[in-house]
Structure formats: C-alpha cells, structure tokens
Design an enzyme around this catalytic site. Structure first.
Site, PDB file in Angstrom:
ATOM      1  N   LYS A  37       0.842  -1.194   0.000  1.00 47.05           N
ATOM      2  CA  LYS A  37       0.000   0.000   0.000  1.00 47.05           C
ATOM      3  C   LYS A  37       0.882   1.251   0.000  1.00 47.05           C
ATOM      4  CE  LYS A  37      -0.447   0.056   5.056  1.00 47.05           C
ATOM      5  NZ  LYS A  37      -1.376   0.094   6.195  1.00 47.05           N
ATOM      6  N   ARG A 137      -9.837   0.431  15.311  1.00 43.48           N
ATOM      7  CA  ARG A 137      -9.913   1.170  14.049  1.00 43.48           C
ATOM      8  C   ARG A 137     -11.004   0.573  13.170  1.00 43.48           C
ATOM      9  NH1 ARG A 137      -4.346   1.694  10.835  1.00 43.48           N
ATOM     10  NH2 ARG A 137      -4.692  -0.557  10.604  1.00 43.48           N
ATOM     11  N   TYR A 269      15.207  30.922   6.137  1.00 43.89           N
ATOM     12  CA  TYR A 269      14.056  31.594   6.731  1.00 43.89           C
ATOM     13  C   TYR A 269      14.134  31.605   8.257  1.00 43.89           C
ATOM     14  CZ  TYR A 269      11.825  31.101   2.129  1.00 43.89           C
ATOM     15  OH  TYR A 269      11.528  31.165   0.788  1.00 43.89           O
ATOM     16  N   MET A 317      11.181  24.879   0.877  1.00 44.37           N
ATOM     17  CA  MET A 317      10.356  24.048   0.011  1.00 44.37           C
ATOM     18  C   MET A 317      11.206  23.262  -0.985  1.00 44.37           C
ATOM     19  SD  MET A 317       7.204  25.125  -2.526  1.00 44.37           S
ATOM     20  CE  MET A 317       6.142  25.693  -1.197  1.00 44.37           C
TER      21      MET A 317
END
Length: 379
Positions: A37, A137, A269, A317
């Site tokens: 998956k 779940r 940043y 990014m």
C-alpha cells in the site's frame, strides 16, 4: 528529460535480501502477504510488486480498491487483498478483478452478495473477516464475532477466504506492550476457533505484521503480512540490531553551490541558524516539497564524500543548506546522500531521520514526493 539531481534510488537487490530474511523468520508453511500500500511505502508499487511476484510471494495487500486495480492493470496475477475494505459502488469492480476485500459490516456483506449475484461471473465475492481485537480502528469487535458469523451465513455469494486482525502495539517491547499484544493474539485465536466451530474453513488466517514476524510465535496463522521490514526499515527503535535488513531506498542530490560566510551570518528563513565562526555552506536542491521533513531544520544530517554534514537553518520548500566546513575536499557537483546507504559505507537510516524529525520511519519513507523526485531502479 528531468535533469534535476535530486533522485530516489531503489535497490531491488536489497528488496530481495529482505524478502529472504522474512521467509526465514516465519514458520515453515507460512505464506507471505506483502504489504504494498501507499505505493509500496514510497518505493513504487509496480517494480516492487513485480520483483516480489518473481520471488514467489503468495499475495499482496493494499489499502483500498484503487491500489488493487493498479496492481491488476500492471499485470500482477497473485491474490490481492484490500485491507481497508471497499466503499459503496465498488463491489462489481472488486469482484470482476478477482480482488479480495476485508469485511466488517453486514451492510458490506449484503452489497457484495448482491453484486456477485448480478454480474453473473460465476465467482463468489472473496472476503477476509476483519476482527477488531484491540486496535479500535476497523473490524468486527471480537466479542461480536459469533453473532456476526451466524448472520453472515445468509449471504450465499460470499466466500470467507480469510480472517485477520491487526496488532496495536507489537512494535512496543516493554511489558505493557507485550502483554497487550498477547491479549490481542488470544482474542484473535478465539475468533478463528469460533469461525471453525460455525463451519467456516478460511484459507488464510493472518495477524502478524512486521513487528510480530520478528517477535511472535503464532502457530494458528498460515500467512504473515510483512510491510516496512521488506523495505529495510524497522517497526520501531526497540528492534535495533535484531535483524540485518538492508535499506531499499536512497534519496540523493548534489551540491549546487558553495560559499563561505562570516561569523554572525544567518542562513535561511527565520534566521534559525547563525554562523558562530567562519563556515562553508552548501546549498542542495531538496526540500519539504520533496518529502524532506521541515522538522529536520538544524537537526538533519547528510553524507558528502563519506562525511557527515548538518542541516544549517530552516528546510525550505526546494532547498536545504548544509554546514560542510569540515567536509574535506567538498566541491560543487558532489553527491549528497540524504536518506539511505551511502557508497562510502555510512547510512542515514529511516529510523535516524525519523527520530530527528520527531516522527516514525513509515512516514519518512511514504513521504518522499515522487511526483517531483525521479525514481531510479537498481539491481
């Protein structure tokens, strides 16, 4: 052609090695249901599944129908199980592609039964009863299994192919975690016995995930579900040193720019990194948009020329900066290993990266953004 130097290398030889390790860990006669998956945990479902099918894996597990369809469309012929079940309207395609599905409600059962009747493909819908033994779940609560199985008999177009559950804390090897896993195993065993008492004969009985494969003796199971261990990572830090698996993924890039900065110079940043002394800074074209966690700001490490260099400042990014002052001979164009084994021998493991990022190896591997980062398959 994408000439960006940030790429993911997938080592199929390492995948084969890990598959062999798992085969040796499970009891004789126990099959393997490989979990592919989430695009094979970020490794690419098609190449991984094709390789595992060549190795003789018994079946594949995915999260939802679209992933199962992808496997079938890529030519995979082995059995496929949808661990999370299907949604209304997906019944016909599931049955038509001969894909098995988890089942945990009578509404699901009724819809599958009707679909199997209507499509007239002379094939029953194959289901695996999901039992909730403590994960909380998905699944039929363990204490409701007898009643559920009795009601399931009304659906003549369903075949109970399997019964399974999922451990909540098999990767926690402290006394509390071990005790709860044992309790779940007992509840699951009782559910299996109840199914047989009511006349069901499931072909597959499975509960062992990667952690349980390494720690549990489950003689009543005939199928195991290796996931992260196939990809060379460990379920948790508790397993460090217990299994000689090999990382399958390597995330790498190259040094794009080098510059010396003076004491007091801030980087990136937020000015979260300020040079305490004269430093050599390397800019590398990889960032959080590629799956390199922003939480590795001032924490992450990379390998250049076999030497470690720390992330300097905020992860951007598209870029990170590394303090390479102590990396001898560093030059523009040098390879940078961000995750996985480095050719010089060291390794940035998924476990190491996860610990520094405050997450788990699963998220590290699944988070690599392959829409931006090319995959290259080796071995």
């Amino acid at each position: 052609m994408d000439s960006r130097p940030t790429v993911v290398e997938i080592d199929l030889a390492a995948l084969r090695h890990n598959f062999s390790l798992v085969q040796k860990r499970v009891p004789e006669g126990c099959g393997l249901l490989a979990v592919v998956k989430a695009d094979a945990y970020g490794h690419g479902f098609q190449y991984v599944s094709e390789e595992l099918e060549k190795l003789g894996v018994d079946a594949f597990a995915v999260a939802f129908l679209a992933e199962g369809v992808q496997l079938r469309m890529s030519g995979i012929t082995r059995p496929v199980l949808i661990l999370g079940g299907i949604y209304p309207g997906e019944e016909r395609r599931c049955i038509g592609l001969n894909i098995s599905t988890a089942l945990f409600s009578l509404e699901q059962a009724a819809a599958l039964d009707q679909a199997a009747l209507e499509i007239k493909c002379y094939r029953k819908a194959h289901i695996h009863l999901k039992v909730d033994t403590g994960m909380g779940r998905l699944g039929v609560p363990y204490h409701e299994v007898p009643e559920f199985l009795a009601k399931l008999k009304q659906f003549k177009n369903l075949e109970l192919e399997g019964i399974f559950s999922h451990f909540a804390s098999a990767d926690e090897l402290d006394p509390e975690g071990i005790a709860f896993t044992k309790l779940q195993a007992e509840r699951f065993n009782a559910a299996v016995e109840e199914a047989r008492r009511q006349g069901y004969a499931p072909t597959y009985v499975h509960v062992a995930n990667s952690a349980a494969i390494l720690t549990q003796d489950l003689p009543y199971c005939n199928l195991a579900r290796p996931g992260i261990i196939l990809y060379g990572a460990l379920p948790s830090g508790d397993f460090e040193g217990q299994v000689p698996s090999q990382p399958v993924m390597r995330l790498k890039s190259r040094v794009a720019m080098l510059k010396w900065v003076e004491p007091g110079t801030s980087i990136s940043y937020g000015r979260r990194y300020v040079a305490a002394e004269r430093a050599l800074i390397a800019s590398v074209p990889v960032g959080y948009a590629d799956g390199y966690c922003r939480s590795l700001t001032n924490k992450g490490e990379a390998l250049i020329r076999g030497q470690r260099a720390k992330v300097a400042g905020t992860v951007c990014m598209d870029w990170i900066m590394l303090d390479v002052t102590n990396v001898k001979g560093v030059a523009v164009g040098d390879d940078v290993t961000l995750l996985g084994p480095d050719p010089m021998g060291d390794c940035i493991s998924a476990e190491e990266m996860a610990e520094k990022a405050g997450t788990i190896p699963y998220e590290v591997l699944c988070g690599i953004a392959t829409r931006r980062v090319r995959r290259v398959y080796l071995g």
